[in-house]
Design a protein around this motif. Structure first.
Motif, PDB file in Angstrom:
ATOM      1  N   HIS A  98       3.703  13.583  -2.309  1.00 35.29           N
ATOM      2  CA  HIS A  98       2.938  12.318  -2.305  1.00 35.29           C
ATOM      3  C   HIS A  98       1.724  12.557  -1.409  1.00 35.29           C
ATOM      4  O   HIS A  98       1.864  12.694  -0.199  1.00 35.29           O
ATOM      5  N   HIS A 134      -2.286  11.580  -0.136  1.00 37.72           N
ATOM      6  CA  HIS A 134      -3.416  10.641  -0.061  1.00 37.72           C
ATOM      7  C   HIS A 134      -4.708  11.451  -0.108  1.00 37.72           C
ATOM      8  O   HIS A 134      -4.725  12.642   0.190  1.00 37.72           O
ATOM      9  N   GLU A 146       7.725  10.419   5.435  1.00 41.09           N
ATOM     10  CA  GLU A 146       6.397   9.961   5.876  1.00 41.09           C
ATOM     11  C   GLU A 146       5.801  10.968   6.864  1.00 41.09           C
ATOM     12  O   GLU A 146       6.520  11.464   7.743  1.00 41.09           O
ATOM     13  N   PHE A 160      11.738   5.163   3.011  1.00 42.55           N
ATOM     14  CA  PHE A 160      10.844   6.052   3.768  1.00 42.55           C
ATOM     15  C   PHE A 160      11.212   6.057   5.243  1.00 42.55           C
ATOM     16  O   PHE A 160      11.679   5.064   5.788  1.00 42.55           O
ATOM     17  N   CYS A 219       5.410  13.659   2.172  1.00 42.89           N
ATOM     18  CA  CYS A 219       4.214  12.798   2.110  1.00 42.89           C
ATOM     19  C   CYS A 219       3.125  13.293   3.044  1.00 42.89           C
ATOM     20  O   CYS A 219       3.389  13.615   4.205  1.00 42.89           O
ATOM     21  N   ARG A 255       2.660  -0.317  -5.913  1.00 42.75           N
ATOM     22  CA  ARG A 255       3.066  -0.365  -4.506  1.00 42.75           C
ATOM     23  C   ARG A 255       1.964   0.232  -3.633  1.00 42.75           C
ATOM     24  O   ARG A 255       1.190  -0.495  -3.039  1.00 42.75           O
ATOM     25  N   ASP A 256       1.809   1.544  -3.619  1.00 40.49           N
ATOM     26  CA  ASP A 256       0.764   2.132  -2.773  1.00 40.49           C
ATOM     27  C   ASP A 256      -0.616   1.759  -3.321  1.00 40.49           C
ATOM     28  O   ASP A 256      -1.557   1.552  -2.562  1.00 40.49           O
ATOM     29  N   ASP A 287      11.299   9.276   1.091  1.00 38.03           N
ATOM     30  CA  ASP A 287       9.878   9.557   1.321  1.00 38.03           C
ATOM     31  C   ASP A 287       9.710   9.984   2.775  1.00 38.03           C
ATOM     32  O   ASP A 287       9.853   9.166   3.701  1.00 38.03           O
ATOM     33  N   THR A 325       0.737  11.443   4.505  1.00 38.58           N
ATOM     34  CA  THR A 325       0.432  10.023   4.687  1.00 38.58           C
ATOM     35  C   THR A 325      -1.010   9.795   5.143  1.00 38.58           C
ATOM     36  O   THR A 325      -1.662   8.843   4.731  1.00 38.58           O
ATOM     37  N   PHE A 372      10.872   0.076  -3.087  1.00 34.80           N
ATOM     38  CA  PHE A 372      10.436   0.895  -1.943  1.00 34.80           C
ATOM     39  C   PHE A 372      10.634   0.123  -0.649  1.00 34.80           C
ATOM     40  O   PHE A 372      10.335  -1.070  -0.580  1.00 34.80           O
TER      41      PHE A 372
HETATM   42  C1  LIG Z   1       5.393   6.678   1.839  1.00 35.21           C
HETATM   43  C2  LIG Z   1       3.952   6.686   1.733  1.00 35.21           C
HETATM   44  O1  LIG Z   1       3.364   5.916   0.998  1.00 35.21           O
HETATM   45  C3  LIG Z   1       3.222   7.630   2.547  1.00 35.21           C
HETATM   46  O2  LIG Z   1       3.796   8.260   3.419  1.00 35.21           O
HETATM   47  O3  LIG Z   1       2.002   7.760   2.330  1.00 35.21           O
END
Ligand SMILES: CC(=O)C(=O)O
Ligand SMILES: CC(=O)SCCNC(=O)CCNC(=O)[C@H](O)C(C)(C)COP(=O)(O)OP(=O)(O)OC[C@H]1O[C@@H](n2cnc3c(N)ncnc32)[C@H](O)[C@@H]1OP(=O)(O)O
Length: 531
Positions: A207, A209, A147, A105, A178, A14-15, A145, A180, A75
């Motif tokens: 979660h 990034h 966000e 989310f 998250c 997914r991501d 989630d 994000t 999701f």
């Molecule tokens: C939900 C998600 O992938 C994010 O917030 O980065």
């Protein structure tokens, strides 16, 4: 969540698929689900069924998989503003996906609610609460989630907490915080996770990034602060700079902190799984990837290699064997005797570390690397160099000359042709061939000529050809280095050539590839003859 208290949630499908250049067919996706299941991942976020019919079709196919360990997760966002969840197409698709666990989310940052959703806080809270409740009423587990939680928390803590509490009121089983935009630092991640863990009645997931290169560190400190689940992607694929890389997080937690993430017996397979997943995605595992990259335990500097040979702990944070990787000693101009010797003794077991021959080989490597050769990856040229230096090498052929003809042409007549004249023993052979370029024509002519004497050469194929300009400032007078990777079907090997002329550099690398293959074939034949 698994019984160990920390669950691993993979979002490669997914991501990860939101990463530029990443695209999975349905077959790829099924293969990845099977692979992650075998590895012992707990939850696999397999797509966004509300996005397009292909995603929904995938869930239908995936539902027939007999998974041993993992659960599939779908999701999607909360309902849209002003919408009843029962009428919302995204939520409908989540239910149609048939997964036992759904991720919903929703927005947790006031700025996003104002500027992206363009609605009120009350409406955002209703969207979250009612969406989660609707999915729960349909008998599914829900991970909410949150966000932009960390940015939202920094901006207006009470607002962000009201958003996650709305999900809890709706019946969410877990709340995932998250990052994000990927801008959070570890100290803040740890502090915020600790704050939320102490206040929410449901377990917390995270979660991250990787926009600041902090996603792995943030995930690890979050678990230490009380998070019960980590979301990420197995090789770090994901939107922009990617997601938290599970192939680093899992061994960090399991090996360094004793927090079991996958069954202990699988941790030693981590490197193999990483490379298999990369092959499905049609990418290479970055060579410098922690734990699983091919350079993760490569010791190039002479003094490091010497230390590792004496005591591996001297320059290794863990034993590569624990994650199924291996130790490597690339040979180069910054090698010392220890590393050269480690490789030379595999070729010539009778040499010793302090023998004059070892030093002679090292000196020759340094001289050639100064001239632009690179033996680090050119394993076959390295072995030939050692044998030539020791006077143990008798060439299989002698080149009399080659000539290349290239010019303008039309369609199939475009390209180049080559003639080569070689001597093998007392026989001389002249051969011509065409190719789509001068190197291809030369390679074909050379193999055709030598194939008459050595049929084993018919099995050889070039699999990679790399040219690197060595002194770019000299423009057309530059020297070039050519690296050629070949296979004989049973293994691959790389050879190197350097010259001011790209065809000549290519010839050197081709010559080494042929000589090496013949040497290998002779050794195999001798072994087969032994009683
Ligand atoms: C939900 C998600 O992938 C994010 O917030 O980065
Ligand atoms: C952080 C993340 O990774 S979130 C996941 C992001 N992933 C993706 O976007 C990939 C899949 N997405 C898609 O296929 C499409 O975007 C769809 C089918 C889901 C939606 O498509 P569309 O309806 O055409 O809308 P579009 O893609 O332009 O998205 C914008 C709409 O989503 C709304 N939206 C954005 N986030 C949310 C949210 N958390 N909750 C509810 N609505 C939201 C926006 O307000 C906007 O609505 P508006 O047009 O009424 O202003």
């Amino acid at each position: 969540m698994n019984t160990k208290g920390i669950s691993i949630f993979d979002s490669t499908l997914r991501d990860g698929a939101q990463g530029k250049g990443i695209s999975f067919s349905i077959e790829d996706r099924l293969a990845i689900v099977r692979l992650l299941d075998c590895l012992g991942i707990d939850l696999i976020e397999a797509g966004n069924p509300g996005s397009n019919p292909k995603e929904l079709a995938f869930f239908e196919r995936a539902s027939s998989l007999q998974l041993q360990h993992a659960k599939l997760v779908s999701f999607g966002s909360t309902c849209r503003k002003g919408c009843d969840p029962r009428e919302d197409r995204n939520l409908q698709a989540l239910l149609e996906s048939g997964t036992e666990v759904c991720v919903v989310f929703g927005k947790c940052w006031r700025f996003h609610v104002d500027s992206v959703l363009e609605t009120t806080e009350e409406e955002n809270l209703r969207m979250i609460r009612e969406s989660v409740r609707w999915i729960k009423e349909n008998g599914r587990s829900v991970i909410f989630d949150a966000e932009h939680f960390f940015d939202g928390f920094a901006d207006d803590r009470a607002f962000a907490m009201r958003a996650v509490n709305a999900a809890v009121e709706g019946g969410a089983d877990m709340v995932c915080l998250c990052d994000t935009n990927g801008g959070v630092f570890p100290q803040d991640a740890q502090r915020v996770v600790q704050y939320v863990v102490q206040r929410l009645p449901v377990p917390v997931s995270v979660h991250f990034h990787d926009d600041c290169g902090m996603a792995v560190a943030n995930s690890v400190v979050s678990v230490l602060a009380g998070a019960k689940q980590v979301q990420g992607t197995f090789l770090g694929f994901g939107e922009r700079c990617g997601n938290a890389n599970l192939s680093a997080i899992i061994p960090n937690l399991q090996i360094k902190r004793g927090i079991e993430c996958i069954p202990q017996e699988n941790i030693g397979q981590l490197t193999r799984y990483a490379h298999e997943l990369a092959a499905i995605a049609n990418v290479e595992v970055p060579s410098g990837a922690p734990y699983v990259g091919s350079h993760a335990f490569a010791h190039k500097a002479g003094m490091h290699a010497d230390g590792v040979i004496k005591a591996s702990r001297s320059f290794e944070h863990v034993d590569p064997f624990l994650v199924g990787n291996k130790r490597r000693f690339p040979t180069s101009e910054i090698s010392g005797r220890a590393v050269v010797f480690a490789r030379v003794k595999q070729i010539l077991p009778e040499l010793t570390l302090h023998s004059a021959e070892t030093q002679k080989i090292l000196d020759e490597i340094k001289r050639l690397e100064m001239a632009g050769y690179q033996f680090e990856g050119a394993d076959a040229s390295f072995e030939l160099l050692v044998r030539r230096q020791m006077g143990l090498y008798k060439p299989y052929f002698e080149l009399k000359y080659y000539k290349i003809y290239s010019g303008a042409g039309v369609g199939e007549e475009a390209g180049a042709s080559a003639t080569v004249k070689v001597r093998v023993g007392d026989e001389v052979q002249l051969m011509a061939a065409e190719g789509n370029g001068p190197v291809n024509a030369l390679d074909t002519a050379l193999r055709k000529a030598l194939g008459l004497f050595y049929p084993v050469l018919n099995r050889v194929k070039l699999t990679d050809y790399k040219v690197r300009v060595l002194d770019g400032e000299s423009a057309t007078a530059s020297r070039v280095r050519v690296l050629i990777t070949s296979t004989d079907g049973s293994g691959t090997f790389t050879t190197v050539g350097v010259s001011g002329d790209v065809v000549d550099a290519s010839f050197q690398a081709l010559q080494d590839s042929i000589e090496y293959l013949l040497l290998k074939a002779d050794a195999q034949a001798r072994k087969a003859e032994q009683p």
